[in-house]
Design a protein around this motif. Structure first.
Motif, PDB file in Angstrom:
ATOM      1  N   ILE A 109      30.798  15.548  57.500  1.00  0.00           N
ATOM      2  CA  ILE A 109      30.987  15.777  58.931  1.00  0.00           C
ATOM      3  C   ILE A 109      32.232  16.630  59.155  1.00  0.00           C
ATOM      4  O   ILE A 109      33.311  16.313  58.650  1.00  0.00           O
ATOM      5  CB  ILE A 109      31.128  14.448  59.693  1.00  0.00           C
ATOM      6  N   PHE A 158      27.842   8.614  64.857  1.00  0.00           N
ATOM      7  CA  PHE A 158      26.973   9.463  64.040  1.00  0.00           C
ATOM      8  C   PHE A 158      25.956   8.569  63.330  1.00  0.00           C
ATOM      9  O   PHE A 158      26.332   7.642  62.609  1.00  0.00           O
ATOM     10  CB  PHE A 158      27.786  10.235  62.992  1.00  0.00           C
ATOM     11  N   VAL A 179      27.124  17.692  61.342  1.00  0.00           N
ATOM     12  CA  VAL A 179      26.770  16.902  60.165  1.00  0.00           C
ATOM     13  C   VAL A 179      25.946  17.757  59.205  1.00  0.00           C
ATOM     14  O   VAL A 179      24.942  18.351  59.598  1.00  0.00           O
ATOM     15  CB  VAL A 179      25.971  15.640  60.549  1.00  0.00           C
ATOM     16  N   THR A 229      24.079  17.525  55.381  1.00  0.00           N
ATOM     17  CA  THR A 229      23.664  16.620  54.312  1.00  0.00           C
ATOM     18  C   THR A 229      23.050  17.420  53.169  1.00  0.00           C
ATOM     19  O   THR A 229      21.968  17.988  53.327  1.00  0.00           O
ATOM     20  CB  THR A 229      22.647  15.587  54.815  1.00  0.00           C
ATOM     21  N   SER A 241      26.768  12.454  53.216  1.00  0.00           N
ATOM     22  CA  SER A 241      26.733  13.391  54.335  1.00  0.00           C
ATOM     23  C   SER A 241      28.161  13.862  54.595  1.00  0.00           C
ATOM     24  O   SER A 241      29.124  13.135  54.319  1.00  0.00           O
ATOM     25  CB  SER A 241      26.170  12.741  55.595  1.00  0.00           C
ATOM     26  N   LEU A 298      22.885  12.227  59.908  1.00  0.00           N
ATOM     27  CA  LEU A 298      23.434  11.383  58.847  1.00  0.00           C
ATOM     28  C   LEU A 298      22.308  10.936  57.922  1.00  0.00           C
ATOM     29  O   LEU A 298      21.197  10.646  58.377  1.00  0.00           O
ATOM     30  CB  LEU A 298      24.135  10.170  59.463  1.00  0.00           C
ATOM     31  N   ASP A 315      21.658  12.059  64.300  1.00  0.00           N
ATOM     32  CA  ASP A 315      22.578  13.198  64.329  1.00  0.00           C
ATOM     33  C   ASP A 315      22.610  13.952  63.002  1.00  0.00           C
ATOM     34  O   ASP A 315      23.396  14.890  62.843  1.00  0.00           O
ATOM     35  CB  ASP A 315      23.988  12.707  64.661  1.00  0.00           C
ATOM     36  N   LYS A 369      37.196  17.863  56.897  1.00  0.00           N
ATOM     37  CA  LYS A 369      35.898  17.199  56.767  1.00  0.00           C
ATOM     38  C   LYS A 369      36.065  15.710  56.485  1.00  0.00           C
ATOM     39  O   LYS A 369      37.076  15.270  55.943  1.00  0.00           O
ATOM     40  CB  LYS A 369      35.081  17.851  55.650  1.00  0.00           C
ATOM     41  N   ASN A 420      32.158  18.177  64.796  1.00  0.00           N
ATOM     42  CA  ASN A 420      31.257  17.022  64.671  1.00  0.00           C
ATOM     43  C   ASN A 420      29.899  17.391  64.072  1.00  0.00           C
ATOM     44  O   ASN A 420      28.943  16.614  64.158  1.00  0.00           O
ATOM     45  CB  ASN A 420      31.045  16.321  66.013  1.00  0.00           C
TER      46      ASN A 420
END
Length: 252
Positions: free
Chosen positions: A145, A113, A152, A154, A143, A119, A117, A133, A150
């Motif tokens: 995840i 990641f 992401v 933020t 962030s 992040l 992606d 998580k 998977n």
């Protein structure tokens, strides 16, 4: 005789404890000579099967029965500089790297990641698991995840002058908190569809947090603070603290 008794009492109460507690416990130093990929060790983590994982500046190693098994970028690790290690509730291992984002390892392959992606930053400091998580502390904030999908997410970070370096997490009463080195303590409010970052205590130079029962310890620049977690300001009672107090909160 009286003098002899005093001598014996002195020996029992003073010298014996000194001799007992003054002994050194046996220890051993491990290095590249023993198979470590690098002598600059950044992180240690004992997983659910009591396997020791070691993060170094030249990859990750796991120690089993005194032997080291190393993994690096050639094996699929996102970046060799590993600053933190953790394990999620599914048993996956997570590695925070200082420059290559976060790597998730399911025992067979890596999932990487990075900012591509979603992040927040590729320089990461901490990985903190809670429920389904993984919370990632980066040089610019946090962030989140989802360990199953998977995905992401933020949250929007508060306005800040310096890097918003997330250095430590803890969970209390179902909510995740983190500290930023230069800005203070924050809570991640996940009650809505989009997580929000809520300031709790604005305070400069905080390097580590430790929660023991209801006592929260904060390692700062030259001193340690002790908080009663039950007395921390709520979202509606934000508290700004001076930069160099001796003590901020004390238990009654």
């Amino acid at each position: 005789m009286q003098k002899l008794k005093k001598t014996i009492i002195y020996f029992c109460f003073f010298l014996v404890p000194f001799l007992i507690f003054g002994q050194y416990l046996p220890s051993r130093n491990y290095s590249t000579k023993d198979g470590l990929p690098n002598n600059a060790v950044r992180s240690l983590f004992l997983d659910s099967e009591n396997v020791l994982w070691i993060g170094t500046e030249n990859g990750v190693s796991r120690m089993e029965n005194g032997s080291f098994f190393n993994m690096d970028e050639l094996d699929g690790l996102g970046h060799n500089s590993c600053w933190d290690i953790s394990q999620d509730t599914n048993g996956n291992m997570w590695f925070a790297s200082y420059g290559g984002g976060v790597s998730k390892f399911n025992g067979k392959k890596f999932t990487i990641f990075t900012t591509k992606d979603g992040l927040l930053a590729n320089k990461t400091r901490k990985v903190f698991p809670y429920k389904n998580k993984m919370y990632v502390g980066t040089e610019q904030g946090v962030s989140i995840i989802d360990i199953n999908t998977n995905k992401v997410v933020t949250p929007k970070m508060p306005t800040h002058k310096e890097d918003f370096i997330c250095i430590s997490f803890f969970e209390d009463d179902g909510e995740v908190y983190f500290t930023s080195i230069f800005d203070g303590l924050y809570k991640i409010d996940e009650s809505g569809e989009i997580p929000k970052i809520v300031p709790i205590i604005l305070h400069k130079n905080t390097y580590c947090l430790g929660l023991f029962g209801s006592s929260l310890y904060s390692a700062n620049d030259g001193f340690i603070d002790k908080f009663d977690i039950l007395s921390l300001p709520s979202e509606s009672r934000k508290l700004k603290l001076p930069e160099n107090p001796l003590f901020l909160f004390c238990e009654k």
